[in-house]
Design an enzyme around this catalytic site. Structure first.
Site: not given
Ligand code: G6P
Ligand code: BGC
Ligand code: BGC
Length: 954
Positions: A579, A640, A694
């Protein structure tokens, strides 16, 4: 007098009324002016009615008045049929039904036998045949094998056992079992028993059944409201002679239906008329409100014995029925059964004979103490006396045994009485059966119903006329049903063995399922070990010692204090979606405008340059759409992935995770990679101020609303956590005062083998197939990218064991990532569980039974529960660390959370919270679901950095 009667009846009624079994000529034909042939005038003797005997014409009146009560007209039969049908649909709909209705009890038998059942089974039958129980040894040989005659033995139950304490009854049954097995020259290891228990029960499984109320001649204490399977298991244990596994309990009607002679069936209705009466049939599962099923059929025990709708039964109940009911063990209950069941027919005949004798119409008006004794005329007697051939002689013999002197005409009249009582029973039974057939035709939306009804019980065996009257009347009441009546073999013993075989197979499957899922069921001790190991790894990581937890300093030293202001660009990469956000922080709050862009797999796994060029393309597209082109807003980059940060805007990517694998990035400063891409895309000005994980973005975003939020948790595609650590504990960063947010990168926890005790072969399969085997162990047991795959591997394993999908492996299920993690959230949703499972699995082209659906649900629950508990153990380690860091007795802290799995799974969040409560009881933890994602957090980190930079300049 005959004329009067005739006048009263509509022509068709009179025809119907006169049909008596055993080829008995119509009643009236025998009633000349002097009443039944030979009803002569006689004077009073001892035990005889004192006042003079009635004159012949009077006596026939008396007989007529007496037997006319047993007349049930076609109209009345149709009313009973209609009312019973209405009561059935009422009970099926789950509406609270008055005591006088039928019960419609699901039996957990979902299919008629498919003949593959094999093996030796012990069957214990209790209650079908009154004061006796039967034990059988049944060998099922499947379709191919030659049918083996079951061995059986009947045991008479002493009256004091039928009316005594329940434990005594079950101990008696266990003793009979041992006595029977002692005589069986077979191998008696791993005995599996089917329990045919012929009383109304609420079943909650094939081997769990609670007695609602006793019927027939039974009234043992301490059994109603209890699970009769457990009572039998306890008695067998007390007996201690054999280890017998009670795997199924069935109603005798179900055994009868399932025992339908192969080649005639399958029978889909089971009808029993023995001491009691009842029927079961295969109803569409979706019509049974208490079941959460929308497909297939389920066998329902009607329990029509309790039908007693006063409106329609009132006019049919005779004074003899009321008398019988009053003297019965359960007055007011089972009124319908008491007009049909073999336990009562003899008694009805006795009451009528006693009445006619006292009226002076029979036995010269003489009675005997035996005739006046309850239960002195049994079903067998009625059968013998009613027999058109040998009956008359038997009447004499039986009644003489009762101390009565039988005149010539007496025998005939007695036979009439027997036939009348039996005819009514057969016709009432027919009305009930017609109601069941109408229900079946209706629930299957058929014009014509062709059906096989299995019949069982001594009334059928001993009263051949019963079946013919029943057939005739059913034809009359349900002409659109073509019914074939199939006598059940072995009195249903084989049928019970069939159900037992199915139950045994399901029980074996259940055991295999439990064995497979047992490693996923983590207990408190195991979770406490994970918590302690994580704590230890945290300390080592903070000290910079070897640890699977990198504990990366993020250079975020404080959570927002609300004074931040300005417009910021933010990027959010690493979750389900990429995003780009515009975050405007004002006194009035934070306004976010964002756009989701996709990162195609070929980009995520292409070159680093391609990836970052794609990111800049999205930023430019966003700026154009938001009219921000040419503006160089401070930018916060939520990235992330594990980065060693050297500063707020420097982050060296340590390794990719979550399906990303772009080349030439690991070991690089990703802020530089972004800036280079910006440079490559001339005419774009971007001021990258901060790179945050994140978890940090989420903590900051929630911290903006709740200053106590000092932990960030992500459970989405991947999983990770960060928290505010005491700077003095962070070896990698100078300074002893203040705090620093630490990105734990707990996804890698256990990469040193510390989780191997908990890792299952399914985890190993998933890890092997991933693009980073041996890495992110904790993440691969918790996060959304992997749970679906763990479930798929378990389903493949259970299919290979024949437990699921009848052992049929399908191509689809062998396809990687075909079982999405979001399926777990959908499948475990409380509202439509089984139907949801069905829909999802059928979309996957998997042929499933209702048992399969249940097992898939349990697999999903076990996998997600373990994930949530492990996540909870991790959070408990973090909050306990903070509490101890601050030397607090009790810590109140908030955790900012984000991630699709945590947010969408119906139970994940509550399971995490429950685990934290158990493992960190001295921490009061509030979980705050982040609404705006970590993009806002990245903007706030940027805002703090800008604020600090400005104050530094001032
Ligand atoms: C939200 C946060 C992101 C995060 C994500 C993890 O969208 O804004 O920064 O990485 O959650 O969840 P997801 O299920 O999208 O992996
Ligand atoms: C990453 C982290 C991240 C997490 C959640 C992991 O695979 O190593 O940096 O915070 O995923 O997105
Ligand atoms: C019981 C039923 C049973 C029937 C026939 C009734 O009294 O309530 O469960 O099926 O008798 O044995």
């Amino acid at each position: 007098m005959p004329n009067i009667a005739r006048e009263e009846l509509k022509p068709e009624e009179s025809e119907q009324l006169l049909l008596l079994p055993g080829g008995h000529p119509p009643l009236w034909n025998h009633m000349d002016s002097t009443g039944p042939v030979g009803l002569q005038q006689r004077e009073g003797a001892p035990g005889c009615s004192q006042e003079g005997l009635p004159c012949p014409s009077d006596s026939s009146e008396l007989v007529l008045a007496c037997l006319q009560q047993f007349k049930v007209t076609e109209t009345q039969l149709r009313q009973i049929q209609a009312s019973l049908l209405c009561s059935m649909e009422h009970a099926l709909g789950g509406q609270a039904s008055p005591a006088s209705s039928v019960r419609m009890l699901p039996t957990y038998v979902g299919s008629t036998p498919h003949g593959t059942e094999q093996g030796d089974f012990v069957v214990l039958e209790l209650g079908a045949t009154g004061a006796s129980l039967r034990v059988l040894w049944v060998t099922l040989v499947g379709n191919e094998g030659h049918r083996m005659e079951p061995r059986s033995q009947e045991f008479v139950i002493p009256p004091e056992v039928m009316l005594g304490p329940g434990q005594q009854l079950f101990d008696f049954a266990a003793r009979c079992l041992s006595e029977f097995l002692d005589a069986i020259p077979m191998d008696k290891k791993g005995l599996q028993l089917g329990f045919s228990f012929s009383f109304p029960c609420h079943q909650t499984g094939l081997d769990r059944s609670t007695l609602i109320s006793w019927t027939k001649g039974f009234r043992c204490s301490g059994v109603e409201g209890h699970d009769v399977v457990q009572l039998l298991r306890d008695a067998i244990k007390r007996q201690g002679a054999y280890s017998i596994d009670v795997v199924a309990v069935v109603n005798d009607t179900v055994g009868t239906m399932m025992g339908c002679e192969p080649g005639f069936g399958p029978c889909e209705v089971g009808l029993v008329v023995d001491t009691g009466t009842n029927a079961c049939y295969m109803e569409e599962a979706r019509h049974v409100a208490v079941l959460d099923e929308d497909r297939g059929r389920v066998c329902v025990s009607v329990e029509w014995g309790s039908f007693s709708d006063d409106g329609v039964l009132g006019p049919v109940l005779t004074t003899f029925d009321h008398a019988l009911d009053q003297e019965s063990l359960n007055p007011g209950a089972q009124r319908f059964e008491k007009m049909i069941g073999g336990l009562y027919l003899g008694e009805l005949v006795r009451l009528v004979l006693a009445h006619l004798a006292q009226q002076g119409v029979l036995f010269d008006g003489c009675t005997s103490s035996a005739l006046l004794t309850h239960g002195s005329i049994l079903l067998e007697h009625v059968a013998e006396m009613e027999d058109p051939l040998a009956g008359a002689a038997r009447v004499h013999a039986i009644l003489q045994d009762l101390g009565l002197s039988v005149g010539a005409s007496d025998a005939e009249l007695v036979q009439y009485v027997c036939a009348t009582v039996l005819t009514r029973a057969a016709r009432l039974c027919a009305a009930a059966l017609a109601a069941v057939l109408s229900r079946l035709r209706h629930s299957r939306e058929l014009q014509m119903l062709q059906i096989a009804v299995a019949t069982g019980g001594r009334v059928f065996e001993r009263h051949p006329s019963f079946l013919s009257i029943l057939q005739e009347t059913v034809k009359l009441l349900a002409p659109e049903c073509d019914v074939s009546f199939i006598p059940s073999v072995d009195g249903g013993g084989r049928g019970v063995a069939m159900v037992t075989a199915v139950a045994a197979r399901l029980a074996a499957h259940r055991r295999l399922l439990e064995e497979t899922l047992a490693p996923f069921r983590l207990n408190h001790e195991q979770l406490a070990v994970v918590q302690a190991q994580m704590r230890e790894a945290m300390v080592k990581g903070l000290r910079g010692e070897a640890s699977s937890l990198r504990m990366l300093p993020t250079y975020v030293r404080a959570t927002p204090d609300g004074t931040e202001r300005g417009d910021f660009l933010a990027l959010d990469l690493g979750g389900t979606n990429f995003r780009v956000l515009l975050v405007c922080v004002t006194a009035g709050g934070v306004k976010i405008t964002s756009q989701v862009y996709s990162i195609p797999e070929y980009v995520a796994q292409g070159s680093g340059q391609q990836l970052f060029d794609h990111i800049v393309d999205c930023i430019v597209d966003f700026q154009q759409k938001q009219g921000l082109s040419g503006q160089s807003l401070p930018l916060g980059f939520t990235f992330s992935f594990p980065c060693r940060q050297l500063g707020l805007d420097q982050g060296i990517l340590l390794n990719w995770t979550k399906g990303f694998n772009a080349s030439d990035c690991e070991g690089q400063d990703v802020v530089c990679l972004l800036r280079e891409a910006i440079r490559r895309r001339q005419a774009v000005e971007l001021n990258v101020v901060a790179i945050v994980n994140d978890t940090v973005g989420t903590m900051m975003s929630c911290g903006y609303e709740d200053p106590r939020c000092e932990v960030g948790l992500i459970v989405g595609t991947g999983t990770n956590a960060c928290y505010m650590e005491e700077l003095r504990n962070v070896a990698a960063v100078a300074g002893d005062s203040g705090h620093m947010c630490i990105n734990m990168e707990w996804g890698a926890f256990g990469d040193d083998g510390s989780l191997d005790l908990l890792r299952t072969c399914f985890d190993a399969n998933v890890d092997q197939a991933s693009i980073n085997p041996g890495k992110q162990s904790f993440e691969k047991m918790i996060s959304g990218m992997y749970l679906g795959e763990i479930v798929r591997h378990i389903l493949l394993h259970l299919t290979s064991l024949g437990v699921l999908f009848r052992g049929q492996q399908t191509q689809r299920l062998q396809t990687r990532d075909i079982f999405k993690t979001k399926f777990l959230s959908e499948i475990e949703s409380d509202s439509l569980a089984l139907r949801q499972v069905r829909a999802i699995l059928e979309d996957l082209g998997l042929p499933l039974t209702s048992d399969d659906a249940l097992m898939v649900l349990e697999v999903c629950q076990a996998v997600s529960q373990r994930a949530a508990q492990l996540c909870g153990a991790g959070v408990a380690a973090v909050v306990e660390k903070i509490r101890e860091n601050r030397g607090l007795e009790e810590l109140t802290v908030s955790v900012g959370v984000d991630g699709t799995l945590y947010k969408l799974h119906p139970h994940f969040s509550s399971l995490v919270a429950a685990t934290v409560r158990k493992l960190a009881p001295r921490c009061v933890v509030t979980f705050l679901q982040s609404e705006d994602g970590s993009g806002k957090g990245a903007a706030l980190v940027t805002a703090v950095a800008c604020r600090l930079a400005q104050t530094a300049c001032v």
